[in-house]
Design a protein around this motif. Sequence first.
Motif, short mmCIF file in Angstrom:
data_model
loop_
_atom_site.label_atom_id
_atom_site.label_comp_id
_atom_site.label_asym_id
_atom_site.label_seq_id
_atom_site.Cartn_x
_atom_site.Cartn_y
_atom_site.Cartn_z
N UNK A 128 -7.84 7.02 -6.33
CA UNK A 128 -7.92 8.43 -5.96
C UNK A 128 -8.98 8.54 -4.85
N UNK A 129 -8.90 9.58 -4.00
CA UNK A 129 -9.88 9.73 -2.92
C UNK A 129 -11.32 9.72 -3.41
N UNK A 130 -11.58 10.48 -4.48
CA UNK A 130 -12.85 10.41 -5.19
C UNK A 130 -12.61 9.49 -6.36
N UNK A 131 -13.03 8.23 -6.25
CA UNK A 131 -12.68 7.23 -7.26
C UNK A 131 -13.24 7.60 -8.63
N UNK A 132 -14.23 8.47 -8.66
CA UNK A 132 -14.76 8.91 -9.94
C UNK A 132 -13.74 9.68 -10.77
N UNK A 133 -12.69 10.20 -10.11
CA UNK A 133 -11.67 10.99 -10.80
C UNK A 133 -10.43 10.19 -11.15
N UNK A 134 -10.44 8.89 -10.90
CA UNK A 134 -9.23 8.10 -11.14
C UNK A 134 -8.81 8.07 -12.61
N UNK A 168 -13.45 14.51 0.34
CA UNK A 168 -12.93 13.25 -0.18
C UNK A 168 -11.50 13.02 0.31
N UNK A 169 -10.69 14.08 0.28
CA UNK A 169 -9.32 13.97 0.77
C UNK A 169 -9.31 13.70 2.26
N UNK A 170 -10.10 14.44 3.00
CA UNK A 170 -10.12 14.27 4.45
C UNK A 170 -10.57 12.86 4.84
N UNK A 171 -11.57 12.35 4.15
CA UNK A 171 -12.06 11.02 4.46
C UNK A 171 -11.00 9.97 4.14
N UNK A 200 0.85 -1.19 0.00
CA UNK A 200 0.00 0.00 0.00
C UNK A 200 0.88 1.24 0.00
N UNK A 201 0.75 2.06 -1.03
CA UNK A 201 1.48 3.32 -1.09
C UNK A 201 0.48 4.46 -0.92
N UNK A 202 0.34 4.94 0.31
CA UNK A 202 -0.62 6.01 0.61
C UNK A 202 0.06 7.36 0.77
N UNK A 203 1.32 7.48 0.36
CA UNK A 203 2.05 8.75 0.50
C UNK A 203 1.33 9.92 -0.17
N UNK A 204 0.83 9.75 -1.41
CA UNK A 204 0.21 10.91 -2.07
C UNK A 204 -0.98 11.46 -1.31
N UNK A 205 -1.88 10.60 -0.87
CA UNK A 205 -3.09 11.11 -0.23
C UNK A 205 -2.77 11.72 1.13
N UNK A 206 -1.77 11.18 1.83
CA UNK A 206 -1.43 11.74 3.14
C UNK A 206 -0.54 12.98 3.01
N UNK A 207 0.00 13.21 1.83
CA UNK A 207 0.78 14.42 1.58
C UNK A 207 -0.08 15.55 1.03
#
Length: 272
Positions: free
Chosen positions: A235-241, A174-177, A160-167
């Motif tokens: 992506x946090x909002x998967x609709x934007x992936x 969506x980001x906060x969640x 799991x690479x969660x660096x982008x969302x936590x950065x």
Amino acid sequence: MIYIGLPQWSHPKWVRLGITSLEDYALLFNCVEGNTTLYALPKAESVQRWREMTGDDFRFCFKFPATISHQAALRQCGDLTAEFLDRMSPLANRIGQYWLQLPATFGPQNLPALWHFLDTLPKAFTYGVEVRHPSFFDKSADEQALNRGLHERGVNRAILDSRPVHSAKPHSEAIREAQRKKPKVPVHALVTASNPLVRFIGSDDMQQNRALFDVWLKTLPKWTEKATPYLFLHTPDIGLVPELVHTLWPELQRQFPALGDEPAIPQQNSLF
């Protein structure tokens, strides 16, 4: 060879992009993460329909249900496991791997249960395990025991690479969640079996995503010398992936020419 896909094959926002079904999705990507099975066992007719919508080159990477990985904690769940594997059996030749997403409470003391569970699974399939307990990320004897046990059994350690969302700046719900829900754990990029599975959790900052993805552009090609990786883009909002796909595909294509052209998905900015 590399498999690249998304965590799911449909989303309301993708309808305007021309992706209305698994059949549409499978024309663009060669695998899917298959999150749905974590939450509920699909109906038998749904599984048969998924088979009819895909070809033999497509790969599903379904999660074991949470009733097995979370509620039962891998103990006394033989009937649940048999029911799950039987339900998915029409897709047997299209399974990339079945994998466990274990909760953060599943620590070193639970490794015997993990080994027993894995040792009782059918040998016909490939398996993966994602861990979240801090002791499995500190390079201690506990992590070494985990990696050694997975390697001995030919089981992949899902990364799991969660660096982008936590950065990312928490400027949207969506980001906060995503920052609340996605584990913030170190990225230990290692191969314990033949199909390493990478889950890249991007943000809505595509420039940042591109910068943080650079390490995978160097790592994944090395892995393909002896393995066949799976890469799933979130992506946090998967609709934007699809925008993340558009951002990363040119560099992925340079590293993996066999991927061919970017999936024919219209750019998000023209639609949303």
